[in-house]
Design a protein around this motif. Sequence first.
Motif, PDB file in Angstrom:
ATOM      1  N   CYS A 164       0.812  -1.219   0.000  1.00 48.46           N
ATOM      2  CA  CYS A 164       0.000   0.000   0.000  1.00 48.46           C
ATOM      3  C   CYS A 164       0.845   1.270   0.000  1.00 48.46           C
ATOM      4  O   CYS A 164       0.405   2.304  -0.497  1.00 48.46           O
ATOM      5  CB  CYS A 164      -0.934   0.020   1.206  1.00 48.46           C
ATOM      6  SG  CYS A 164      -2.300  -1.157   1.087  1.00 48.46           S
ATOM      7  N   HIS A 165       2.034   1.190   0.556  1.00 45.94           N
ATOM      8  CA  HIS A 165       2.848   2.399   0.699  1.00 45.94           C
ATOM      9  C   HIS A 165       3.884   2.549  -0.413  1.00 45.94           C
ATOM     10  O   HIS A 165       4.878   3.256  -0.238  1.00 45.94           O
ATOM     11  CB  HIS A 165       3.515   2.424   2.074  1.00 45.94           C
ATOM     12  CG  HIS A 165       2.560   2.709   3.188  1.00 45.94           C
ATOM     13  ND1 HIS A 165       2.170   3.984   3.525  1.00 45.94           N
ATOM     14  CD2 HIS A 165       1.869   1.874   4.010  1.00 45.94           C
ATOM     15  CE1 HIS A 165       1.309   3.929   4.526  1.00 45.94           C
ATOM     16  NE2 HIS A 165       1.106   2.665   4.839  1.00 45.94           N
ATOM     17  N   PRO A 200      10.220   2.032  -2.725  1.00 49.75           N
ATOM     18  CA  PRO A 200       9.566   1.313  -1.634  1.00 49.75           C
ATOM     19  C   PRO A 200       9.243   2.212  -0.446  1.00 49.75           C
ATOM     20  O   PRO A 200      10.081   2.997   0.001  1.00 49.75           O
ATOM     21  CB  PRO A 200      10.602   0.244  -1.257  1.00 49.75           C
ATOM     22  CG  PRO A 200      11.408   0.039  -2.495  1.00 49.75           C
ATOM     23  CD  PRO A 200      11.484   1.387  -3.144  1.00 49.75           C
ATOM     24  N   PHE A 201       8.016   2.126   0.008  1.00 46.62           N
ATOM     25  CA  PHE A 201       7.514   2.808   1.201  1.00 46.62           C
ATOM     26  C   PHE A 201       7.410   4.325   1.052  1.00 46.62           C
ATOM     27  O   PHE A 201       7.128   5.019   2.031  1.00 46.62           O
ATOM     28  CB  PHE A 201       8.379   2.484   2.429  1.00 46.62           C
ATOM     29  CG  PHE A 201       8.495   1.020   2.721  1.00 46.62           C
ATOM     30  CD1 PHE A 201       7.395   0.292   3.139  1.00 46.62           C
ATOM     31  CD2 PHE A 201       9.710   0.358   2.586  1.00 46.62           C
ATOM     32  CE1 PHE A 201       7.493  -1.068   3.418  1.00 46.62           C
ATOM     33  CE2 PHE A 201       9.823  -0.994   2.858  1.00 46.62           C
ATOM     34  CZ  PHE A 201       8.711  -1.708   3.275  1.00 46.62           C
ATOM     35  N   THR A 210       8.953   6.189   4.810  1.00 44.36           N
ATOM     36  CA  THR A 210      10.403   6.049   4.918  1.00 44.36           C
ATOM     37  C   THR A 210      10.886   6.966   6.047  1.00 44.36           C
ATOM     38  O   THR A 210      10.162   7.873   6.470  1.00 44.36           O
ATOM     39  CB  THR A 210      11.114   6.438   3.611  1.00 44.36           C
ATOM     40  OG1 THR A 210      11.075   7.870   3.455  1.00 44.36           O
ATOM     41  CG2 THR A 210      10.469   5.774   2.403  1.00 44.36           C
ATOM     42  N   PRO A 211      12.119   6.785   6.532  1.00 43.31           N
ATOM     43  CA  PRO A 211      12.605   7.640   7.623  1.00 43.31           C
ATOM     44  C   PRO A 211      13.079   9.022   7.181  1.00 43.31           C
ATOM     45  O   PRO A 211      13.885   9.652   7.874  1.00 43.31           O
ATOM     46  CB  PRO A 211      13.745   6.813   8.221  1.00 43.31           C
ATOM     47  CG  PRO A 211      14.249   5.978   7.098  1.00 43.31           C
ATOM     48  CD  PRO A 211      13.036   5.654   6.274  1.00 43.31           C
ATOM     49  N   ASP A 212      12.580   9.497   6.041  1.00 41.82           N
ATOM     50  CA  ASP A 212      12.885  10.869   5.632  1.00 41.82           C
ATOM     51  C   ASP A 212      12.304  11.829   6.668  1.00 41.82           C
ATOM     52  O   ASP A 212      11.143  11.695   7.071  1.00 41.82           O
ATOM     53  CB  ASP A 212      12.273  11.150   4.256  1.00 41.82           C
ATOM     54  CG  ASP A 212      12.591  12.548   3.764  1.00 41.82           C
ATOM     55  OD1 ASP A 212      13.719  12.764   3.301  1.00 41.82           O
ATOM     56  OD2 ASP A 212      11.698  13.422   3.859  1.00 41.82           O
ATOM     57  N   LYS A 213      13.092  12.806   7.095  1.00 46.14           N
ATOM     58  CA  LYS A 213      12.676  13.676   8.195  1.00 46.14           C
ATOM     59  C   LYS A 213      11.759  14.814   7.757  1.00 46.14           C
ATOM     60  O   LYS A 213      11.152  15.480   8.594  1.00 46.14           O
ATOM     61  CB  LYS A 213      13.912  14.238   8.905  1.00 46.14           C
ATOM     62  CG  LYS A 213      14.708  13.183   9.664  1.00 46.14           C
ATOM     63  CD  LYS A 213      15.858  13.788  10.435  1.00 46.14           C
ATOM     64  CE  LYS A 213      16.627  12.730  11.211  1.00 46.14           C
ATOM     65  NZ  LYS A 213      15.781  12.106  12.253  1.00 46.14           N
ATOM     66  N   THR A 214      11.644  15.041   6.457  1.00 42.95           N
ATOM     67  CA  THR A 214      10.771  16.114   5.979  1.00 42.95           C
ATOM     68  C   THR A 214       9.413  15.586   5.540  1.00 42.95           C
ATOM     69  O   THR A 214       8.367  16.115   5.930  1.00 42.95           O
ATOM     70  CB  THR A 214      11.439  16.861   4.811  1.00 42.95           C
ATOM     71  OG1 THR A 214      12.692  17.395   5.247  1.00 42.95           O
ATOM     72  CG2 THR A 214      10.543  17.999   4.322  1.00 42.95           C
ATOM     73  N   HIS A 215       9.411  14.546   4.739  1.00 47.15           N
ATOM     74  CA  HIS A 215       8.157  14.035   4.187  1.00 47.15           C
ATOM     75  C   HIS A 215       7.767  12.666   4.736  1.00 47.15           C
ATOM     76  O   HIS A 215       6.642  12.214   4.502  1.00 47.15           O
ATOM     77  CB  HIS A 215       8.261  13.959   2.661  1.00 47.15           C
ATOM     78  CG  HIS A 215       8.530  15.278   2.008  1.00 47.15           C
ATOM     79  ND1 HIS A 215       7.600  16.295   1.960  1.00 47.15           N
ATOM     80  CD2 HIS A 215       9.643  15.762   1.391  1.00 47.15           C
ATOM     81  CE1 HIS A 215       8.111  17.338   1.336  1.00 47.15           C
ATOM     82  NE2 HIS A 215       9.349  17.050   0.986  1.00 47.15           N
ATOM     83  N   ALA A 244      12.142  -0.268  14.647  1.00 48.25           N
ATOM     84  CA  ALA A 244      13.573  -0.398  14.360  1.00 48.25           C
ATOM     85  C   ALA A 244      13.814  -0.536  12.862  1.00 48.25           C
ATOM     86  O   ALA A 244      14.719   0.096  12.296  1.00 48.25           O
ATOM     87  CB  ALA A 244      14.139  -1.611  15.104  1.00 48.25           C
ATOM     88  N   TYR A 245      12.986  -1.333  12.210  1.00 47.68           N
ATOM     89  CA  TYR A 245      13.164  -1.544  10.766  1.00 47.68           C
ATOM     90  C   TYR A 245      12.904  -0.268   9.979  1.00 47.68           C
ATOM     91  O   TYR A 245      13.699   0.116   9.106  1.00 47.68           O
ATOM     92  CB  TYR A 245      12.237  -2.655  10.292  1.00 47.68           C
ATOM     93  CG  TYR A 245      12.198  -2.794   8.786  1.00 47.68           C
ATOM     94  CD1 TYR A 245      13.335  -3.161   8.069  1.00 47.68           C
ATOM     95  CD2 TYR A 245      11.021  -2.552   8.074  1.00 47.68           C
ATOM     96  CE1 TYR A 245      13.308  -3.282   6.686  1.00 47.68           C
ATOM     97  CE2 TYR A 245      10.984  -2.673   6.695  1.00 47.68           C
ATOM     98  CZ  TYR A 245      12.129  -3.033   6.005  1.00 47.68           C
ATOM     99  OH  TYR A 245      12.105  -3.143   4.635  1.00 47.68           O
ATOM    100  N   PHE A 246      11.807   0.414  10.284  1.00 48.57           N
ATOM    101  CA  PHE A 246      11.473   1.604   9.496  1.00 48.57           C
ATOM    102  C   PHE A 246      12.410   2.776   9.786  1.00 48.57           C
ATOM    103  O   PHE A 246      12.611   3.627   8.920  1.00 48.57           O
ATOM    104  CB  PHE A 246      10.013   2.000   9.725  1.00 48.57           C
ATOM    105  CG  PHE A 246       9.049   1.172   8.924  1.00 48.57           C
ATOM    106  CD1 PHE A 246       8.925   1.361   7.558  1.00 48.57           C
ATOM    107  CD2 PHE A 246       8.299   0.183   9.520  1.00 48.57           C
ATOM    108  CE1 PHE A 246       8.067   0.586   6.803  1.00 48.57           C
ATOM    109  CE2 PHE A 246       7.428  -0.604   8.778  1.00 48.57           C
ATOM    110  CZ  PHE A 246       7.315  -0.400   7.416  1.00 48.57           C
TER     111      PHE A 246
END
Length: 417
Positions: A47-48, A55-56, A75-80, A127-129
């Motif tokens: 879905c993501h 991915p994601f 995703t671990p992007d800090k802005t979006h 932890a994974y994300f």
Amino acid sequence: MNKKMGWRVMLAGLLAAQCGLAVAAQFSDQEVQRGAYLARAGDCVACHTAPGGKPFAGGLKMVMPMGAIYSSNITPDKTHGIGNYSFEQFDRAVRHGVAPGGKYLYPAMPYPSYARVTPQDMRALYAYFMQGVTPNPTPNRKPDMVWPMTIRLPLAIWNWLFVRDTVFKPDPKQSAQWNRGAYLVEGLGHCGACHTPRGLFFQEKALSANGPGGKLYLTGGTVEHWYASNLRSACLQKTLSAQDFALLLQTGSAQNYTVAGGMTEVIHHSTQHLDHEDLLAMGVYLKSLPSETSAQVAGTQPDPAAVQRGKALYDQHCVACHQPNGQGVPAAFPSLVANPSVQCINPTNAIHVILAGASTAVTASAPAPMVMPPFGAQLSDQQIADLVTYIRTSWGNAAEPVSAEQVKELRRAIASH
């Protein structure tokens, strides 16, 4: 003064780098790997991830009764993305459907099922994300909805009415294997999101077999004009053993049953990657559910003329693959005899496959899918109705005949999707 300032900047940079390393190293490789496995079980990537997207990174369009929404960047992007989420914020979003800032998520996100996930598994997912997924700066897309559907406050009432904030608790009367299967099916697997009918307010009518409305749990639902099978139907329960359910989740085919539609994506992205022990546990749980007391038997006898017309169409278009006796070719073309998709009370999937075609799941054991071509452009509504009626009433099959009106409605729905 400039030298002092320079040293301060260097010192600040060094401390920031050390802090960054500390954050990056806060999760063990084992925990990240376990989180990756759990994300597979939850089918998060399906879905993501938008078609052709990273991915994601989100962006997948999902049509709901009130309009279209787009999956978010996780995703671990800090802005979006979710790179700034604390564990508590991550847990609240996944299990409660509330993002930071009190923003309520639409229930296309299966958080009513994810509410069952244990704190230990939630920490592994976090932890994974945070550490196992590559950050991506894809911006989130706003929903295609008109006011007042964009107001999310009513979702708080929806959550209060329909979401049970209950972590899965093992049933002491059942085996460890059964409990593991129940946990995966009811929780991360969120099987009920598709296979349980929904009510007037888009809520699942049951979230488990033992909770409120439990008799309706996994009794079938409609997803993108496919019928998500009634997993408790007599014909399916009679056809598949627990081992067969496990094989079906791994390969997309077992006995005379082959999945189609969105379930092929679930198998491709998720269940084929699960351990055999987990798949078998899910099979044990599914097999244990109370089923209907009798198989589907046609109450309305088909028109003999329609059956003859259907046979002529079958001989012209279908016999080369599915054989004169309907038995198909093992590992290539599914049998139509005693096939739950054919004999199901709801004929949607049989009609859909003929109208729009279908393909089998792409798996490690079968990387090249078998493709069923569409016949919607070649055959009229009446012809498809005759063909499906013939298949549903031949070779020992005993299901209800299909009308041209049923085909017409589904054709229109598929065209408008």
